[in-house]
Design a protein around this motif. Sequence first.
Motif, PDB file in Angstrom:
ATOM      1  N   ARG A 179       0.834  -1.213   0.000  1.00 31.21           N
ATOM      2  CA  ARG A 179       0.000   0.000   0.000  1.00 31.21           C
ATOM      3  C   ARG A 179       0.861   1.251   0.000  1.00 31.21           C
ATOM      4  O   ARG A 179       0.554   2.233  -0.683  1.00 31.21           O
ATOM      5  CB  ARG A 179      -0.925  -0.005   1.208  1.00 31.21           C
ATOM      6  CG  ARG A 179      -2.033  -1.021   1.041  1.00 31.21           C
ATOM      7  CD  ARG A 179      -2.717  -1.258   2.343  1.00 31.21           C
ATOM      8  NE  ARG A 179      -3.232  -0.015   2.893  1.00 31.21           N
ATOM      9  CZ  ARG A 179      -4.376   0.049   3.541  1.00 31.21           C
ATOM     10  NH1 ARG A 179      -5.101  -1.032   3.674  1.00 31.21           N
ATOM     11  NH2 ARG A 179      -4.771   1.178   4.050  1.00 31.21           N
ATOM     12  N   MET A 194      -2.827  -7.697  -2.861  1.00 30.58           N
ATOM     13  CA  MET A 194      -4.007  -6.931  -3.265  1.00 30.58           C
ATOM     14  C   MET A 194      -4.018  -6.788  -4.779  1.00 30.58           C
ATOM     15  O   MET A 194      -3.041  -7.125  -5.457  1.00 30.58           O
ATOM     16  CB  MET A 194      -4.015  -5.553  -2.607  1.00 30.58           C
ATOM     17  CG  MET A 194      -2.852  -4.676  -2.986  1.00 30.58           C
ATOM     18  SD  MET A 194      -3.027  -3.154  -2.084  1.00 30.58           S
ATOM     19  CE  MET A 194      -1.778  -2.173  -2.792  1.00 30.58           C
ATOM     20  N   LEU A 217      -4.973  -4.299  -8.254  1.00 25.29           N
ATOM     21  CA  LEU A 217      -5.161  -2.940  -8.744  1.00 25.29           C
ATOM     22  C   LEU A 217      -5.830  -2.982 -10.107  1.00 25.29           C
ATOM     23  O   LEU A 217      -5.697  -3.962 -10.837  1.00 25.29           O
ATOM     24  CB  LEU A 217      -3.800  -2.244  -8.916  1.00 25.29           C
ATOM     25  CG  LEU A 217      -2.890  -2.199  -7.702  1.00 25.29           C
ATOM     26  CD1 LEU A 217      -1.533  -1.636  -8.095  1.00 25.29           C
ATOM     27  CD2 LEU A 217      -3.511  -1.331  -6.623  1.00 25.29           C
ATOM     28  N   CYS A 254      -7.556   6.817  -6.025  1.00 27.60           N
ATOM     29  CA  CYS A 254      -7.872   5.756  -5.068  1.00 27.60           C
ATOM     30  C   CYS A 254      -7.405   6.099  -3.658  1.00 27.60           C
ATOM     31  O   CYS A 254      -8.075   5.814  -2.668  1.00 27.60           O
ATOM     32  CB  CYS A 254      -7.217   4.447  -5.507  1.00 27.60           C
ATOM     33  SG  CYS A 254      -5.439   4.605  -5.697  1.00 27.60           S
ATOM     34  N   ASN A 286     -10.601  -6.897  -4.290  1.00 28.04           N
ATOM     35  CA  ASN A 286      -9.893  -6.940  -3.000  1.00 28.04           C
ATOM     36  C   ASN A 286     -10.839  -7.337  -1.877  1.00 28.04           C
ATOM     37  O   ASN A 286     -12.028  -7.088  -1.967  1.00 28.04           O
ATOM     38  CB  ASN A 286      -9.324  -5.559  -2.680  1.00 28.04           C
ATOM     39  CG  ASN A 286      -8.061  -5.301  -3.471  1.00 28.04           C
ATOM     40  OD1 ASN A 286      -7.279  -6.212  -3.655  1.00 28.04           O
ATOM     41  ND2 ASN A 286      -7.882  -4.085  -3.945  1.00 28.04           N
ATOM     42  N   MET A 346      -7.834   0.903  -6.657  1.00 28.64           N
ATOM     43  CA  MET A 346      -7.913  -0.427  -6.059  1.00 28.64           C
ATOM     44  C   MET A 346      -8.998  -1.190  -6.803  1.00 28.64           C
ATOM     45  O   MET A 346     -10.028  -0.625  -7.160  1.00 28.64           O
ATOM     46  CB  MET A 346      -8.334  -0.322  -4.591  1.00 28.64           C
ATOM     47  CG  MET A 346      -7.373   0.469  -3.739  1.00 28.64           C
ATOM     48  SD  MET A 346      -5.820  -0.387  -3.647  1.00 28.64           S
ATOM     49  CE  MET A 346      -4.842   0.811  -2.786  1.00 28.64           C
TER      50      MET A 346
END
Length: 1300
Positions: free
Chosen positions: A129, A237, A239, A333, A224, A220
């Motif tokens: 992140r 995660m 994207l 985001c 997720n 994002m």
Amino acid sequence: MLLNGDCPESLKQEERAAEPPRENGLDEAEPGDETTGQEVIVIQDTGFSVKILAPGIEPFSLQVSPQEMVQEIHQVLMDREDTCHRTCFSLHLDGNMLDHFSELRSVEGLQEGSVLRVVEEPYTVREARIHVRHVRDLLKSLDPSDAFNGVDCNSLSFLSVFTDGDLGDSGKRKKGLEMDPIDCTPPEYILPGSRERPLCPLQPQNRDWKPLQCLKVLTMSGWNPPPGNRKMHGDLMYLFVITAEDRQVSITASTRGFYLNQSTAYHFNPKPASPRFLSHSLVELLNQISPTFKKNFAVLQKKRVQRHPFERIATPFQVYSWTAPQAEHAMDCVRAEDAYTSRLGYEEHIPGQTRDWNEELQTTRELPRKNLPERLLRERAIFKVHSDFTAAATRGAMAVIDGNVMAINPSEETKMQMFIWNNIFFSLGFDVRDHYKDFGGDVAAYVAPTNDLNGVRTYNAVDVEGLYTLGTVVVDYRGYRVTAQSIIPGILERDQEQSVIYGSIDFGKTVVSHPRYLELLERTSRPLKILRHRVLNDRDEEVELCSSVECKGIIGNDGRHYILDLLRTFPPDLNFLPVPGEELPEECTRAGFPRAHRHKLCCLRQELVDAFVEHRYLLFMKLAALQLMQQKAGKLENPTSLENGGPPSSESKPEDPPGPEAEREEEGSTASGLAKVKELAETIAADDSTADPRSREVIRNACKAVGSISSTAFDIRFNPDIFSPGKCGGWARVLPGEDPGGWRLRCQVKDCTEHAVLPMDGATLAEVMRQRGINMRYLGKVLDLVLRSPARDQLDHIYKIGIGELITRSAKHIFKTYLQGVELSGLSAAISHFLNCFLSSYPNPVAHLPADELVSKKRNKRRKNRPPGAADNTAWAVMTPQELWKNICQEAKNYYDFSLECESVDQAVETYGLQKITLLREISLKTGIQILLKEYSFDSRHKPAFTEEDVLNIFPVVKHVNPKASDAFHFFQSGQAKVQQGFLKEGCELINEALNLFNNVYGAMHVEICACLRLLARLHYIMGDYTEALSNQQKAVLMSERVMGIEHPNTIQEYMHLALYCFASSQLSTALSLLYRARYLMLLVFGEDHPEMALLDNNIGLVLHGVMEYDLSLRFLENALAVSTKYHGPKALKVALSHHLVARVYESKAEFRSALQHEKEGYTIYKSQLGEDHEKTKESSEYLKCLTQQAVALQRTMNEIYRNGSSANIPPLKFTAPSMASVLEQLNVINGILFIPLSQKDLENLKAEVARRHQLQEASRNRDRAEEPMATEPEPAGDPEDGGSQPQAAKDPSSPGLQG
């Protein structure tokens, strides 16, 4: 760990790389300072360079210093153009990984030339992140939207638009010297006499803002978080990206890096897609899949790195802009995610997630402070926590008012609700449970938080060990006042009655005291001049206190002694507190006091109390000296008749010898007498039996006459509880026979008449008043004094600013209650309607009610969630301009006791010579409104000036404590002292040292650093080092724009200084565009009719004269002449100089008759002011002769032509273009550069101060002997402003109690 995480370190390294290590400036420390050589070494370890090996690029070397942390090298690498796309890496030395948080000097084997290898580390969710956030920051690095929206401590700067890039490149483009045709004509609206005041040039469009689009979307993904089975494959995660070529891709962030997967918007398929390319950095992956991204990202980073670091570093506190252009709202985001987390972005880096603010604020205060490095660390920690706390509190307060936080007492009515968010306690400024009933209800509840904040500020400054205050921030937002406080541990679990062990929770009905608190507060009583006194509770028992009654002492669960509710730290202001049976001095009753105010919490300001005590101290010394002399002469009369006021009732008790007050001696005729008194006072106070009884008598009498509470030493204290409602008996002290308020008002008006202070807008006027201890409620009185002053014309600018301030403050009071009745959906309509009523000439603006946009099926009549205090949500729509202006006049009368003669905005503009654009700026800054950047037709009678689309935002107005860097400030002061004595080099070193320490405490951006840079630039300029002067002044301008605002009066001054240094470095066109910018800003902020405008126009005129634009030059110089004549009187030396400048231009144009006329005027002034024999007068008469000769020669030539026609034999005439050197010399003269200012107080007006030296002549005569100004080393020829007649020319103009 918090301490070292500040980002400006990377900046410091960039700067360090550029500077050679400095010598120690500390050697000249005063003998009193406890700076030892060894302390200094700690701060200034010499740096060394290391080699960095990063994958994929050439090795490079980096300058580091031993006390930096490894983490700071990380920061630098994340900022460098070629390594900025890496965030998740570690540094290895000889195969060993370095710890993030260890200092470089503790790393074994790290030395000059060591090689550090950058090793990519596996990602975690947190690291992934952080990486995405960092990439987004890089993509947005040139985008100003954060600055316009006032987030993340971004703010605007426009200097680079006017300097065309960096100023350091003067070598490459010496434009001015070859006299390339420079376009010198300013836009029409900048010329003297122009009436239009456009708004758009305030924020010119920067070329770099048209951002290069690298990607269309980066967000994002909706897939997720990864499901369990994918987690076990290392997916962290997902994207979703749309490239500039419109290709939609889905990306997996895994522990090993980033790769494309096969998911689409509606179908989840986590398998890798082709090209099967795994990259540790998201940027490298995007470079692979999008050629446009690759090209634009590289250009973007190049531009980012070229920007001056000061354009992009975060400021310590948020600065909001009151105008902004129309902006596109783009997908983002990170922004979307931040909006819904209670954490602030940077707290991701802190273990434990939410911060315990109280613990942080108190632990930083407990840090050791024995030597310099400890104090620096402590002050840096305090400052950092305070600025973080202010940001969090502001965000929380907005969330509370916007309805995003649940109350802790949700069942009570909205006014009474309290909130906790992010470990901060929030309460609204309403009178809950009739707490302030006797003091003025809601009005008192509204001012109490700011008084409390002033109290917190004061106790923090005294900094007594063992006494703690709460972190306090006061936020005004959408018409509500919110107080944010840190939470005392354990206070929420118990009743208030149990917790308070000192003071009173019901304004003096029940009062308790506590020996430990008395002991702690006793230590604050001397610096704060608070008298230890007794009060009666409702059972008529006496209780001893050393603070005001409502100050409460609570011991938290952490065992610390907290004091809170410091709203009456200082004595009440009797002028606004009518007390039956209490007579005010005659001077006050003449001025119409006492006046009933809206609340009973009016206090005197600390500056006033200090100044008053200092004034009394001088009186005390003079009285005692007088008596000692009389004793010597053997005729001791009865000394009590010396002072008119009768002796006040006071308890006498021996006290310690007088503190710092005693060290400030009066110089002058009684110097020897005073020295004796001082010695005597000290021996007596020390209870020394050697003092002879007659001298004791002297001191006792003097103490009595000035109202000291001790009869053996000078010690004035005030009782903060005097005349408070309820029974506060005891030995209360009133000020004997003199009203400090009135005495300061006269000083203030005198300072303004002498142009020792030069406010330019409401904020600077308020600052000047507050520095002199005058509360803003005296504004009406100040204006009355100005009106009655014999020098009324010379105070015209003060009067205009004052009236504007009075009108906008009254409008602000009305606006506050007006907004409370507006629901969120009607906010922009309501604000634009208010602005129309306030500023537009359109006679009957109609408000658009917000219900028109959407029609709802069921109109639910009863809505539960109403804003606090809202009755009818559309009441605001019926306001008319007539009604608003009537209310403004009423408010001005009731609150400030001043009668405004106007029923509409146009009348106000007409009567008082105000500008609507200035009023708009003032009201927007005071209320936090942000409006669209466009031209408003205020004067149109056919349509209203504002529509609801013009109101872009409403920001909070935040008041907070500003922690100070004490050591740095002492260095700064001793540096100034050295400069005043003429030791420029040493002064320069000390100020450089101060700059280092300021940077150490505040980071890179701060108001005080700005002052430091300005002084350094000036010193370098005087010592002839123009490039250094330019570089420092450029930083000062950027910092002033960023920290104070792009059109703050201080920024205008900085622009003028920078223009002078540019001219000296022969960057003429840059100098001109900077001066034009300064003039535009001044027109916007005040208008043309300001004494500072004369200085500015003289500067512009001289530069134009230098580039041979004679006609244009004359327009500016003649305007300057007119303004100077108005503000300084037709006989002032300044005006003589102005005449001379105009004459020189006429000479260049060969219009000798006009030139002679002006020079004669100048000659007459010099002759009458300075006498026949003064060098100025002689110079002027020489110049007159020379002009006459030229005129005669010209006439001869003309006659020759008439006589002989075209065959005439004409001798060539010499019309000289002025040399650059002569123009620069004149520029230095008008900017007062020849002497170094001896004033340490008003750094804001440093330049103005010196330029107005002769104005201080009167002042110097009235005050005692002044030090002579020191000439600087490179003394240019002749200075029309300073001559033998003015030995005190550069006397320090600071009045008592005005230090710093």
